[in-house]
Write an enzyme that holds these catalytic residues in place. Structure first.
Site, short mmCIF file in Angstrom:
data_model
loop_
_atom_site.label_atom_id
_atom_site.label_comp_id
_atom_site.label_asym_id
_atom_site.label_seq_id
_atom_site.Cartn_x
_atom_site.Cartn_y
_atom_site.Cartn_z
N ILE A 163 35.97 66.02 -145.51
CA ILE A 163 34.86 65.70 -144.63
C ILE A 163 35.10 64.28 -144.11
O ILE A 163 35.64 63.43 -144.83
CB ILE A 163 33.50 65.82 -145.33
N PHE A 222 26.35 66.78 -157.55
CA PHE A 222 26.93 68.06 -157.18
C PHE A 222 28.42 68.16 -157.46
O PHE A 222 28.99 69.25 -157.47
CB PHE A 222 26.66 68.40 -155.70
N ASP A 223 29.05 67.04 -157.75
CA ASP A 223 30.47 67.09 -158.11
C ASP A 223 30.93 65.75 -158.64
O ASP A 223 30.43 64.70 -158.24
CB ASP A 223 31.32 67.49 -156.91
#
Length: 215
Positions: free
Chosen positions: A159, A128-129
């Site tokens: 996070i 996703f990244d």
């Protein structure tokens, strides 16, 4: 609104604490070697490179980790198996990690800026990244790979699992972390890219401490 200076490569911005803190990013180019990134905290999630896990807004497709220059170790093209995490250590907070290479440099402190490469995956193997990307001009004249991403280690910005992992590393180290939802995006998830209650896996490479650009 806060402004940070970056150089080289228009990535996004990784792990924000929650999807409610999603910034909108705009770029201006005062010179080829300096890019001013303005982040306005609103409410949709985008991710580094244009996905959704940590910082930006509307998710975009992340192609693949650039394995040509240093990123090969962070390539994972299949779903993760429980056995892959069997030898991971667990911190008091519940973060699971494995040091693939223990660094020999300094260890960052809370509040410092670090530069690190990373690749983030869902458990089904979806990337996703990633910061492992080909360099943009003029950096492509010097190196084929883009520079590592700068992160300010301030509680509430990243996070928790991502921040804790970087704080526990030494410069030069490579670490794989398994981030439970409570240390990631929790029940809200992040945009359409990271579903609610999703565990995450990150490959992290700590390159330097300080905001100065490193390749």
């Amino acid at each position: 609104v806060f402004v940070c200076s970056c150089t080289g490569f228009l990535s996004s911005n990784l792990p924000l604490r929650s999807s409610s803190q999603t910034p909108v990013v705009s770029f201006s180019r005062p010179s080829p070697l300096a890019i001013a990134m303005t982040l306005d905290r609103r409410g949709a999630v985008k991710l580094l490179g244009g996905t959704a896990g940590a910082l930006l807004g509307a998710p975009a497709v992340v192609s693949a980790v650039d394995a040509s220059e240093g990123g090969a170790w962070a390539v994972h093209e299949t779903p993760f198996k429980d056995s892959e995490f069997a030898d991971f250590k667990t911190t008091e907070s519940g973060l699971k990690y494995k040091d693939v290479l223990e660094g020999s440099g300094e260890q960052p402190k809370q509040g410092e800026t670090v530069r690190a490469h990373y690749a983030g995956y869902l458990l089904d193997g979806t990337l996703f990244d990633t910061s492992y990307r080909p360099a943009l001009f003029p950096f492509s004249l010097i190196t084929p790979s883009g520079p590592p991403q700068a992160f300010k280690l301030i509680t509430g910005t990243l996070i928790p699992g991502f921040e804790q992992a970087l704080l526990g590393m030494k410069v030069g180290g490579k670490r794989i972390i398994y981030v439970e939802p409570k240390l990631g995006y929790g029940a809200q998830g992040a945009g359409s890219t990271i579903p609610p209650n999703s565990p995450l896996v990150f490959y992290l490479e700590l390159r330097s401490i300080g905001s100065k650009l490193s390749l």
